[in-house]
Design an enzyme around this catalytic site. Structure first.
Site, PDB file in Angstrom:
ATOM      1  N   GLU A  29     -18.574  16.862 -80.870  1.00 32.91           N
ATOM      2  CA  GLU A  29     -19.147  18.159 -81.019  1.00 32.91           C
ATOM      3  C   GLU A  29     -20.690  18.027 -81.306  1.00 32.91           C
ATOM      4  OE1 GLU A  29     -17.092  19.857 -84.561  1.00 32.91           O
ATOM      5  OE2 GLU A  29     -15.108  19.470 -83.690  1.00 32.91           O
ATOM      6  N   SER A  59     -12.326  20.921 -81.509  1.00 31.68           N
ATOM      7  CA  SER A  59     -10.918  20.730 -81.613  1.00 31.68           C
ATOM      8  C   SER A  59     -10.859  19.212 -81.951  1.00 31.68           C
ATOM      9  CB  SER A  59     -10.280  20.946 -80.464  1.00 31.68           C
ATOM     10  OG  SER A  59      -8.832  20.569 -80.186  1.00 31.68           O
ATOM     11  N   GLU A  60     -10.936  18.772 -83.090  1.00 33.21           N
ATOM     12  CA  GLU A  60     -10.709  17.507 -83.595  1.00 33.21           C
ATOM     13  C   GLU A  60      -9.406  16.818 -82.830  1.00 33.21           C
ATOM     14  OE1 GLU A  60     -13.796  19.283 -85.533  1.00 33.21           O
ATOM     15  OE2 GLU A  60     -11.664  19.733 -85.395  1.00 33.21           O
ATOM     16  N   GLN A  82     -17.584  15.342 -86.417  1.00 34.89           N
ATOM     17  CA  GLN A  82     -18.948  15.592 -87.361  1.00 34.89           C
ATOM     18  C   GLN A  82     -19.081  15.435 -88.589  1.00 34.89           C
ATOM     19  OE1 GLN A  82     -20.294  19.958 -86.973  1.00 34.89           O
ATOM     20  NE2 GLN A  82     -21.234  18.924 -85.125  1.00 34.89           N
ATOM     21  N   PHE A  83     -17.915  15.832 -89.386  1.00 41.62           N
ATOM     22  CA  PHE A  83     -17.893  15.570 -90.688  1.00 41.62           C
ATOM     23  C   PHE A  83     -16.538  14.972 -90.861  1.00 41.62           C
ATOM     24  CE2 PHE A  83     -21.205  18.416 -90.755  1.00 41.62           C
ATOM     25  CZ  PHE A  83     -22.202  17.870 -91.666  1.00 41.62           C
ATOM     26  N   ASP A  85     -14.590  15.545 -93.250  1.00 37.47           N
ATOM     27  CA  ASP A  85     -13.985  16.810 -93.674  1.00 37.47           C
ATOM     28  C   ASP A  85     -13.128  17.312 -92.697  1.00 37.47           C
ATOM     29  OD1 ASP A  85     -16.542  16.050 -94.971  1.00 37.47           O
ATOM     30  OD2 ASP A  85     -15.447  17.311 -96.644  1.00 37.47           O
ATOM     31  N   TYR A  86     -13.601  17.136 -91.561  1.00 35.21           N
ATOM     32  CA  TYR A  86     -12.758  17.648 -90.142  1.00 35.21           C
ATOM     33  C   TYR A  86     -11.853  16.925 -89.531  1.00 35.21           C
ATOM     34  CZ  TYR A  86     -17.305  20.434 -90.393  1.00 35.21           C
ATOM     35  OH  TYR A  86     -18.251  21.284 -90.778  1.00 35.21           O
ATOM     36  N   HIS A 129     -18.110  19.389 -96.584  1.00 37.08           N
ATOM     37  CA  HIS A 129     -18.644  18.516 -95.942  1.00 37.08           C
ATOM     38  C   HIS A 129     -18.943  17.062 -96.664  1.00 37.08           C
ATOM     39  CE1 HIS A 129     -19.481  22.584 -94.159  1.00 37.08           C
ATOM     40  NE2 HIS A 129     -20.017  21.688 -93.032  1.00 37.08           N
TER      41      HIS A 129
END
Length: 337
Positions: A29, A59-60, A82-83, A85-86, A129
């Site tokens: 992303e 969309s991980e 991206q993080f 957490d995702y 995050h």
């Protein structure tokens, strides 16, 4: 050697491999035109083209699924989440597909893919995050998990990860992205933004996955740490005048248990540091292995200094971090036992 911060070293590693190997692709992303939210991929699309460094939908699961398919068909994808957490929507793809592909296919297919993602706090990102989920991935057989603490290791480990024929989760402590970091958990990110952190060789070199680094030699106590906590350990030991044997694990799975065992048998004491929550954190696995291997050498209980067992706080972020006070108390406790 040129000086780089960790962001620059990570970017350089990808650039080196993309220049050497046309099968290496970078995607995720905002990693293409924008260069990533932390600028880790800045300039790679311009240099290597739209088909080698490109953006994906949010969309991980799709990002990792595509990476697995690419890897099974001979490419070496470097996917960015991206993080950290995702990453949870992609957990099934990582655990059930990427990590098992070689075994399930009896070696007919491999999964030479790298998943990069920032971990930990330090940017006031709050609970969505700032997480450190490394323990969830060290439980997965077939997946390698690494986390650097400095630019030299970041570049060398990332190159080794991209060249590895098995999937590697590459965790990047965001508090160390722009260095230097002197171990003070209250130092705001802006205080060290844009500074350098270390000398990094130009071109290709590897830091082998599975080999820890002895950051500081000592005889009083063994300190096991990784990522940001390496710097906290070093600062506290120096401030207290404790002759600590500080080990930067670098690689959580595979783990350099031989170096750990040798150190604890020498010092007789062990303190474990990590930013993630305490219960079922990776420190619990470290404590179990140390106890199993070094029980008769131990002169004090093994202590852990970790994040709290709470959702990641926003306003209390700096109190959540295992800082000098809590680390210092643990070191004093084992030294007095």
């Amino acid at each position: 050697m040129p000086e780089m911060n960790m962001i620059e070293a990570i970017r350089d590693a990808m650039d080196v491999k993309m220049s050497q190997d046309p099968d290496v692709l970078v995607f995720g992303e905002d990693v293409g035109y924008f260069g990533g939210v932390f600028r880790a991929t800045a300039g790679l699309q311009e240099k290597h083209g739209l088909h080698r460094c490109f953006d994906t939908p949010i969309s991980e699961g799709g990002i990792v699924g595509i990476a697995i398919g690419m890897a099974a068909n001979g490419l070496r994808p470097v996917a960015e989440i991206q993080f950290a957490d995702y990453i949870y929507p992609a957990y099934d793809q990582i655990a059930s597909e990427a990590a098992r592909l070689r075994y399930r296919s009896n070696g007919d297919f491999t999964a030479p893919l790298t998943i990069r993602t920032p971990v930990g706090g330090g940017i006031y990102g709050g609970t969505t995050h700032s997480q450190s989920p490394e323990a969830l991935f060290t439980h997965i057989a077939g997946l390698k998990t690494v986390i650097p603490s400095n630019p030299y290791d970041a570049k060398g480990l990332l190159i080794a990860a991209i060249e590895d024929n098995d999937p590697v989760l590459f965790l990047e402590p965001k508090r160390l992205y722009n260095g230097p970091f002197d171990g003070d958990p209250h130092a705001p990110a802006k205080a060290w933004r844009g500074h350098k952190l270390g000398d990094v060789p130009a071109g290709h070199y590897r830091v082998e996955i599975g080999e820890a680094r002895k950051l500081q030699k000592g005889v009083d106590v063994t300190v096991l740490a990784y990522g940001t906590m390496v710097w906290v350990a070093q600062k506290v030991a120096q401030d207290l005048g404790i002759d600590a044997d500080i080990i930067d694990l670098r690689s959580l799975l595979p783990l350099d248990i031989e170096m750990i065992e040798k150190s604890v048998n020498k010092t007789g004491r062990c303190v474990i540091l990590h930013e993630a929550t305490r219960t079922s954190g990776f420190g619990a696995e470290l404590a179990a292995q140390v106890q199993e291997r070094c029980f008769y050498a131990l002169e004090a209980p093994i202590l852990r200094v970790t994040g709290w067992d709470t959702p990641y706080p926003h306003a209390q972020e700096w109190a959540y971090f295992p800082g000098p006070k809590r680390v210092g108390n643990a070191l004093r406790t084992v030294m007095e036992a």
